[in-house]
Design a protein around this motif. Structure first.
Motif, PDB file in Angstrom:
ATOM      1  N   CYS A   4       0.833  -1.210   0.000  1.00 38.45           N
ATOM      2  CA  CYS A   4       0.000   0.000   0.000  1.00 38.45           C
ATOM      3  C   CYS A   4       0.862   1.252   0.000  1.00 38.45           C
ATOM      4  N   TYR A  11      -2.813   2.959  -7.065  1.00 41.50           N
ATOM      5  CA  TYR A  11      -4.016   2.150  -6.870  1.00 41.50           C
ATOM      6  C   TYR A  11      -4.702   2.627  -5.586  1.00 41.50           C
ATOM      7  N   THR A  12      -5.537   3.613  -5.731  1.00 43.72           N
ATOM      8  CA  THR A  12      -6.127   4.270  -4.562  1.00 43.72           C
ATOM      9  C   THR A  12      -7.078   3.364  -3.771  1.00 43.72           C
ATOM     10  N   THR A  13      -7.583   2.327  -4.389  1.00 43.81           N
ATOM     11  CA  THR A  13      -8.514   1.436  -3.679  1.00 43.81           C
ATOM     12  C   THR A  13      -7.814   0.235  -3.051  1.00 43.81           C
ATOM     13  N   MET A  14      -6.496   0.180  -3.158  1.00 46.61           N
ATOM     14  CA  MET A  14      -5.768  -0.991  -2.666  1.00 46.61           C
ATOM     15  C   MET A  14      -5.928  -1.178  -1.148  1.00 46.61           C
ATOM     16  N   LYS A  15      -5.677  -0.144  -0.389  1.00 45.98           N
ATOM     17  CA  LYS A  15      -5.736  -0.246   1.077  1.00 45.98           C
ATOM     18  C   LYS A  15      -7.123  -0.669   1.559  1.00 45.98           C
ATOM     19  N   PRO A  16      -8.194  -0.014   1.108  1.00 45.22           N
ATOM     20  CA  PRO A  16      -9.522  -0.456   1.554  1.00 45.22           C
ATOM     21  C   PRO A  16      -9.850  -1.893   1.132  1.00 45.22           C
ATOM     22  N   ARG A  17      -9.390  -2.287  -0.049  1.00 47.13           N
ATOM     23  CA  ARG A  17      -9.668  -3.653  -0.513  1.00 47.13           C
ATOM     24  C   ARG A  17      -8.926  -4.682   0.333  1.00 47.13           C
ATOM     25  N   LYS A  20     -10.661  -4.831   3.714  1.00 44.77           N
ATOM     26  CA  LYS A  20     -11.935  -5.532   3.554  1.00 44.77           C
ATOM     27  C   LYS A  20     -11.709  -7.040   3.459  1.00 44.77           C
TER      28      LYS A  20
END
Length: 149
Positions: A4, A11-17, A20
């Motif tokens: 991350c 990849y801005t959605t990497m951390k939340p994904r 999750k």
């Protein structure tokens, strides 16, 4: 977490994904202890806010579940007539999960102000579950710690 840090800007959605995935798949009681351990450690690496949001709500439940299993393992070992062999590997895994959870709680306790702790954690119920294990996590030296030092 390292991925991350390296690729988070691209990849801005990497951390939340990743968070999750860890919470939905690894932090489930029906998963193997090694998977639960990995989930706890993984979420802990994201810092005190992640611990607050994802681990604190389940910390007491998990601890009590693991304590109950440890007690039953010890109880079963004590029954000589049962012929059951001590499952030291399972005990080890349970202790490792407990230590990972304690480390996560420590990350939270040391990473936020006492005022925030008071808002987010019912310290009395936490003390009932974790007992003296919380003492080293306190930001200010308590009378107990001062007596030891």
């Amino acid at each position: 977490v390292k991925a991350c840090d390296l690729y988070g800007m691209q990849y801005t959605t990497m951390k939340p994904r990743i968070i999750k995935l860890l919470t939905q798949q690894a932090l489930r009681v029906d998963r193997p202890l090694a998977t639960q351990y990995g989930g706890i450690v993984g979420i802990s690496l994201f810092g005190p806010r992640a611990v607050d949001a994802f681990l604190l709500p389940v910390a007491q439940e998990y601890w009590e579940c693991w304590e109950g299993e440890l007690k039953s393992l010890i109880k079963n070992e004590g029954s000589v007539g049962g012929g059951k062999k001590r499952d030291v590997w399972r005990e080890y895994e349970l202790h490792m999960c407990q230590q990972a959870l304690l480390d996560a709680v420590a990350i939270f306790m040391r990473g936020v102000t006492p005022g925030e702790q008071a808002k987010r954690v019912d310290i009395e119920s936490f003390s009932d579950v974790f007992g003296e294990r919380l003492i080293p996590m306190q930001p200010e030296p308590t009378e107990y710690i001062s007596a030891i030092l």
